[in-house]
Design an enzyme around this catalytic site. Structure first.
Site, PDB file in Angstrom:
ATOM      1  N   ASP A 196      -6.213  19.426 -14.738  1.00  0.00           N
ATOM      2  CA  ASP A 196      -6.548  18.090 -15.235  1.00  0.00           C
ATOM      3  C   ASP A 196      -6.072  18.014 -16.684  1.00  0.00           C
ATOM      4  O   ASP A 196      -6.625  18.660 -17.566  1.00  0.00           O
ATOM      5  CB  ASP A 196      -8.063  17.863 -15.136  1.00  0.00           C
ATOM      6  CG  ASP A 196      -8.458  16.435 -15.518  1.00  0.00           C
ATOM      7  OD1 ASP A 196      -7.745  15.811 -16.325  1.00  0.00           O
ATOM      8  OD2 ASP A 196      -9.499  15.957 -15.024  1.00  0.00           O
ATOM      9  N   TYR A 237     -15.360  18.007 -15.971  1.00  0.00           N
ATOM     10  CA  TYR A 237     -15.738  16.603 -16.139  1.00  0.00           C
ATOM     11  C   TYR A 237     -16.854  16.241 -15.144  1.00  0.00           C
ATOM     12  O   TYR A 237     -16.784  16.623 -13.966  1.00  0.00           O
ATOM     13  CB  TYR A 237     -14.491  15.736 -15.899  1.00  0.00           C
ATOM     14  CG  TYR A 237     -14.748  14.258 -15.953  1.00  0.00           C
ATOM     15  CD1 TYR A 237     -14.983  13.612 -17.160  1.00  0.00           C
ATOM     16  CD2 TYR A 237     -14.758  13.496 -14.791  1.00  0.00           C
ATOM     17  CE1 TYR A 237     -15.231  12.243 -17.201  1.00  0.00           C
ATOM     18  CE2 TYR A 237     -14.986  12.128 -14.825  1.00  0.00           C
ATOM     19  CZ  TYR A 237     -15.227  11.510 -16.041  1.00  0.00           C
ATOM     20  OH  TYR A 237     -15.469  10.176 -16.074  1.00  0.00           O
ATOM     21  N   LYS A 249      -7.180   7.086 -19.791  1.00  0.00           N
ATOM     22  CA  LYS A 249      -7.356   7.645 -21.131  1.00  0.00           C
ATOM     23  C   LYS A 249      -6.054   7.531 -21.942  1.00  0.00           C
ATOM     24  O   LYS A 249      -5.601   6.446 -22.159  1.00  0.00           O
ATOM     25  CB  LYS A 249      -7.866   9.084 -21.012  1.00  0.00           C
ATOM     26  CG  LYS A 249      -9.010   9.255 -19.969  1.00  0.00           C
ATOM     27  CD  LYS A 249     -10.297   8.532 -20.351  1.00  0.00           C
ATOM     28  CE  LYS A 249     -11.297   8.434 -19.188  1.00  0.00           C
ATOM     29  NZ  LYS A 249     -11.660   9.701 -18.550  1.00  0.00           N
ATOM     30  N   ARG A 281       0.834  -1.205   0.000  1.00  0.00           N
ATOM     31  CA  ARG A 281       0.000   0.000   0.000  1.00  0.00           C
ATOM     32  C   ARG A 281       0.869   1.255   0.000  1.00  0.00           C
ATOM     33  O   ARG A 281       0.573   2.246  -0.636  1.00  0.00           O
ATOM     34  CB  ARG A 281      -0.957   0.011   1.204  1.00  0.00           C
ATOM     35  CG  ARG A 281      -1.729   1.313   1.278  1.00  0.00           C
ATOM     36  CD  ARG A 281      -2.871   1.430   2.285  1.00  0.00           C
ATOM     37  NE  ARG A 281      -2.954   0.436   3.316  1.00  0.00           N
ATOM     38  CZ  ARG A 281      -2.276   0.474   4.465  1.00  0.00           C
ATOM     39  NH1 ARG A 281      -1.447   1.451   4.732  1.00  0.00           N
ATOM     40  NH2 ARG A 281      -2.440  -0.489   5.349  1.00  0.00           N
TER      41      ARG A 281
HETATM   42  C1  LIG Z   1     -12.182  10.140 -17.295  1.00  0.00           C
HETATM   43  C2  LIG Z   1     -11.839  11.440 -16.710  1.00  0.00           C
HETATM   44  C3  LIG Z   1     -11.696  11.597 -15.327  1.00  0.00           C
HETATM   45  C4  LIG Z   1     -11.985  10.479 -14.353  1.00  0.00           C
HETATM   46  O1  LIG Z   1     -11.087   9.431 -14.463  1.00  0.00           O
HETATM   47  P1  LIG Z   1     -11.455   7.913 -14.079  1.00  0.00           P
HETATM   48  O2  LIG Z   1     -10.189   7.190 -14.407  1.00  0.00           O
HETATM   49  O3  LIG Z   1     -12.626   7.510 -14.918  1.00  0.00           O
HETATM   50  O4  LIG Z   1     -11.785   7.892 -12.633  1.00  0.00           O
HETATM   51  C5  LIG Z   1     -11.324  12.840 -14.847  1.00  0.00           C
HETATM   52  N1  LIG Z   1     -11.118  13.890 -15.669  1.00  0.00           N
HETATM   53  C6  LIG Z   1     -11.254  13.779 -17.012  1.00  0.00           C
HETATM   54  C7  LIG Z   1     -11.011  14.974 -17.875  1.00  0.00           C
HETATM   55  C8  LIG Z   1     -11.626  12.562 -17.575  1.00  0.00           C
HETATM   56  O5  LIG Z   1     -11.780  12.462 -18.897  1.00  0.00           O
END
Ligand SMILES: *Cc1c(COP(=O)(O)O)cnc(C)c1O
Length: 390
Positions: free
Chosen positions: A178, A106, A203, A54
């Site tokens: 982000d 998001y 992503k 962890r």
């Molecule tokens: C998908 C996404 C998230 C969340 O990520 P997860 O891996 O699905 O928890 C946050 N910000 C953006 C811009 C995203 O496209």
């Protein structure tokens, strides 16, 4: 003659080769996957570098180091999802702290911030960050953290990170960006003044639609230590196997992004000239309102775009039924092309009124452009557009 003494490798080299041939046990070229949850002490009161999974794991740390290098940060924390990466920052706020977030952030981000605020863990305010006076007004409330998302989802609105970060810092706030929609191959927010970079590694970083993961990169080493401790306290670390897969995906980040954004540019141009299409939202088009800022702060225009069809919901239905090579699914950033209908999928929870305010119409479609041959993607779209025009 180039002076090679200060030579540091191109980020593409870091992505492709960081940690290659570093295995001291057997000389493995591909970095090994360590699944062990626990580690033998060398002796009484003699812990080694790792003691418990962890707190730390060599496979997870390899990904963390590579990502920190790519984002020009001091270190990074690899988490189990993009949401848990965001929550690592959010859950460290105090009840009297205010988070300033974009009004069109998001959906999951909005849900998490509202849920934390509802429980009294912090306050949150959503503001249109492209509105200079609205942003200035919001800074008067002295936020502790300003969250930035650019380009936005699904309309690809672009904001100037350097300008917003400078104003936020003047107001005493930390800045988190982000960077999920572009990846460090295209945008490096720390270079532009951000204190933290957030990722859904689900992503582009993993890029193969087979892992859920996240990361927080911090510019300041002291913040890296605090966040690492916090991740150990709350137990939000990513799994070693997921880190290994994500590292494997990261190897090809640069060529994937290059090819996918070439495809996206071709598709944006094609759609823009198609009679069935009302409007295309892609920062690479000179007509896009964020084009100049994107050209300045990004190293490319990315592979996400959206467009609006003539003919409303019925045209959308026909298009989705007929389109080829695009799969109807949420998420983005993978090697396969996806189409999503924000009003009924990614942004359904928002409600009709909020969608209308944000400019998300029922005839808007979002595309995540993959690695397929450009020709096939254009043919696939043509098939869809011909069906909805007829
Ligand atoms: C998908 C996404 C998230 C969340 O990520 P997860 O891996 O699905 O928890 C946050 N910000 C953006 C811009 C995203 O496209």
């Amino acid at each position: 003659m180039t002076d090679h003494r200060d030579f540091s490798p191109h980020p593409q080299t870091t992505a492709a080769a960081y940690g290659v041939a570093s295995d001291r046990a057997f000389g493995a070229v591909a970095p090994p996957l360590y699944l062990s949850s626990t580690y033998e002490f060398a002796g009484y009161e003699e812990p080694r570098l790792y003691d418990y999974g962890r707190a730390g794991n060599p496979t997870r740390d390899l990904l963390g180091h590579a990502l920190a290098k790519l984002e020009l940060g001091a270190g990074s924390i690899i988490t189990s999802s993009g949401m848990s990466a965001l929550d690592l920052l959010v859950s460290r706020q105090r009840p009297d702290d205010l988070i300033l977030a974009p009004h069109d952030c998001y959906g999951g981000t909005m849900r998490l911030l509202k849920a934390r605020a509802e429980l009294g863990h912090c306050s949150v305010r959503f503001v249109d960050q492209s509105d200079v006076s609205a942003f200035a007004d919001a800074l008067e409330e002295v936020p502790s953290l300003v969250l930035i998302e650019t380009p936005s989802n699904p309309l690809m609105r672009v904001v100037d990170i350097a300008v917003l970060a400078a104003k936020a810092h003047d107001a005493g706030a930390a800045v988190a960006v982000d960077n999920t929609f572009l990846s460090p191959a295209i945008q490096r927010p720390i270079e532009l003044g951000a204190d933290y970079v957030l990722h859904s590694t689900t992503k582009y970083l993993n890029g193969h639609s087979d892992v859920i993961g996240g990361a927080v990169v911090a510019a300041d080493p002291a913040q890296v230590d605090q966040l690492r401790q916090w991740a150990n306290i709350v137990g939000s670390a990513g799994a070693p196997f997921d880190s290994w897969l994500t590292m494997r995906g990261l190897r090809t980040l640069f060529p994937r992004m290059a090819q996918q954004q070439n495809n996206a540019m071709a598709i944006a141009n094609y759609l823009q000239n198609h009679p069935a299409v009302v409007k295309v939202h892609y920062p690479g088009l000179p007509t896009h309102p964020g084009h100049a800022v994107a050209a300045r702060q990004q190293h490319g225009f990315g592979a996400m775009l959206s467009f609006e069809l003539f003919g409303g919901v019925s045209a959308v239905r026909q298009f989705i039924k007929a389109v080829r090579f695009f799969t109807l699914a949420e998420s983005l950033g993978g090697i396969e092309s996806l189409v999503a209908h924000p009003a009924t999928m990614t942004h359904a929870d928002m409600g009709e009124e909020a969608r209308a305010t944000a400019g998300i119409s029922d005839s808007l479609l979002r595309l995540s452009i993959g690695l397929e041959a450009e020709r096939d993607l254009l043919v696939g779209l043509e098939t869809g557009l011909a069906a909805c025009a007829g």
